[in-house]
Design a protein around this motif. Structure first.
Motif, PDB file in Angstrom:
ATOM      1  N   CYS A  16       0.834  -1.207   0.000  1.00  0.00           N
ATOM      2  CA  CYS A  16       0.000   0.000   0.000  1.00  0.00           C
ATOM      3  C   CYS A  16       0.871   1.261   0.000  1.00  0.00           C
ATOM      4  CB  CYS A  16      -0.960   0.006   1.178  1.00  0.00           C
ATOM      5  SG  CYS A  16      -0.182  -0.164   2.795  1.00  0.00           S
ATOM      6  N   LEU A  19       2.426   1.864  -3.417  1.00  0.00           N
ATOM      7  CA  LEU A  19       1.489   2.371  -4.419  1.00  0.00           C
ATOM      8  C   LEU A  19       1.006   3.787  -4.123  1.00  0.00           C
ATOM      9  CD1 LEU A  19      -0.662  -0.832  -4.965  1.00  0.00           C
ATOM     10  CD2 LEU A  19       0.908   0.222  -6.601  1.00  0.00           C
ATOM     11  N   GLN A  43      -7.307  11.182  -4.905  1.00  0.00           N
ATOM     12  CA  GLN A  43      -6.473  10.072  -4.457  1.00  0.00           C
ATOM     13  C   GLN A  43      -7.224   8.733  -4.421  1.00  0.00           C
ATOM     14  OE1 GLN A  43      -3.284  10.462  -3.964  1.00  0.00           O
ATOM     15  NE2 GLN A  43      -3.258  12.677  -4.076  1.00  0.00           N
ATOM     16  N   GLN A  45      -8.444   6.628  -6.647  1.00  0.00           N
ATOM     17  CA  GLN A  45      -8.008   5.523  -7.496  1.00  0.00           C
ATOM     18  C   GLN A  45      -6.757   4.854  -6.924  1.00  0.00           C
ATOM     19  OE1 GLN A  45      -9.723   4.117 -10.151  1.00  0.00           O
ATOM     20  NE2 GLN A  45      -8.221   2.536  -9.686  1.00  0.00           N
ATOM     21  N   LEU A  46      -5.859   5.639  -6.358  1.00  0.00           N
ATOM     22  CA  LEU A  46      -4.682   5.068  -5.701  1.00  0.00           C
ATOM     23  C   LEU A  46      -5.081   4.156  -4.549  1.00  0.00           C
ATOM     24  CD1 LEU A  46      -2.196   8.072  -5.510  1.00  0.00           C
ATOM     25  CD2 LEU A  46      -1.948   5.990  -6.861  1.00  0.00           C
ATOM     26  N   LEU A  48      -7.949   2.555  -4.208  1.00  0.00           N
ATOM     27  CA  LEU A  48      -8.558   1.343  -4.766  1.00  0.00           C
ATOM     28  C   LEU A  48      -7.493   0.380  -5.275  1.00  0.00           C
ATOM     29  CD1 LEU A  48     -11.604   2.938  -6.609  1.00  0.00           C
ATOM     30  CD2 LEU A  48     -11.614   1.670  -4.445  1.00  0.00           C
ATOM     31  N   ASP A  49      -6.447   0.923  -5.883  1.00  0.00           N
ATOM     32  CA  ASP A  49      -5.335   0.086  -6.347  1.00  0.00           C
ATOM     33  C   ASP A  49      -4.634  -0.585  -5.164  1.00  0.00           C
ATOM     34  OD1 ASP A  49      -5.923   0.884  -8.933  1.00  0.00           O
ATOM     35  OD2 ASP A  49      -4.270   2.325  -9.040  1.00  0.00           O
ATOM     36  N   ALA A  50      -4.415   0.167  -4.099  1.00  0.00           N
ATOM     37  CA  ALA A  50      -3.756  -0.381  -2.919  1.00  0.00           C
ATOM     38  C   ALA A  50      -4.616  -1.464  -2.263  1.00  0.00           C
ATOM     39  CB  ALA A  50      -3.441   0.727  -1.917  1.00  0.00           C
ATOM     40  N   SER A  52      -6.899  -3.386  -3.657  1.00  0.00           N
ATOM     41  CA  SER A  52      -6.948  -4.599  -4.481  1.00  0.00           C
ATOM     42  C   SER A  52      -5.597  -5.306  -4.558  1.00  0.00           C
ATOM     43  CB  SER A  52      -7.461  -4.277  -5.884  1.00  0.00           C
ATOM     44  OG  SER A  52      -6.545  -3.465  -6.581  1.00  0.00           O
ATOM     45  N   SER A  53      -4.513  -4.606  -4.255  1.00  0.00           N
ATOM     46  CA  SER A  53      -3.171  -5.194  -4.328  1.00  0.00           C
ATOM     47  C   SER A  53      -2.671  -5.742  -2.998  1.00  0.00           C
ATOM     48  CB  SER A  53      -2.178  -4.141  -4.829  1.00  0.00           C
ATOM     49  OG  SER A  53      -2.522  -3.745  -6.135  1.00  0.00           O
ATOM     50  N   CYS A  54      -3.376  -5.494  -1.919  1.00  0.00           N
ATOM     51  CA  CYS A  54      -2.928  -5.941  -0.601  1.00  0.00           C
ATOM     52  C   CYS A  54      -2.931  -7.472  -0.542  1.00  0.00           C
ATOM     53  CB  CYS A  54      -3.833  -5.382   0.491  1.00  0.00           C
ATOM     54  SG  CYS A  54      -3.363  -5.917   2.146  1.00  0.00           S
TER      55      CYS A  54
END
Length: 63
Positions: A16, A19, A43, A45-46, A48-50, A52-54
């Motif tokens: 997190c 990203l 911020q 979208q960042l 949401l990316d974090a 989903s990437s956790c």
């Protein structure tokens, strides 16, 4: 949008933070600290990316 951290699941691997370093900081104890209570719209979208990437699935968003 808000983010919550499940402290029981978080392992402090720092995905997190990598990203979105302006939103997440992993402290020296491996615990994630959120830099904002309410995530600014630019911020989101960042975040949401974090989330989903956790790899530990420790992050959640609420609206």
């Amino acid at each position: 949008m808000r983010v919550t951290v499940d402290r029981d699941r978080c392992v402090g691997n720092g995905v997190c933070e990598a990203l979105a370093p302006e939103l997440f900081v992993v402290d020296d104890n491996g615990e994630v600290e959120l830099q904002f209570a309410e995530i600014p719209p630019e911020q989101q979208q960042l975040v949401l990316d974090a989330v989903s990437s956790c790899p530990a699935q420790a992050l959640r968003t609420t609206h």
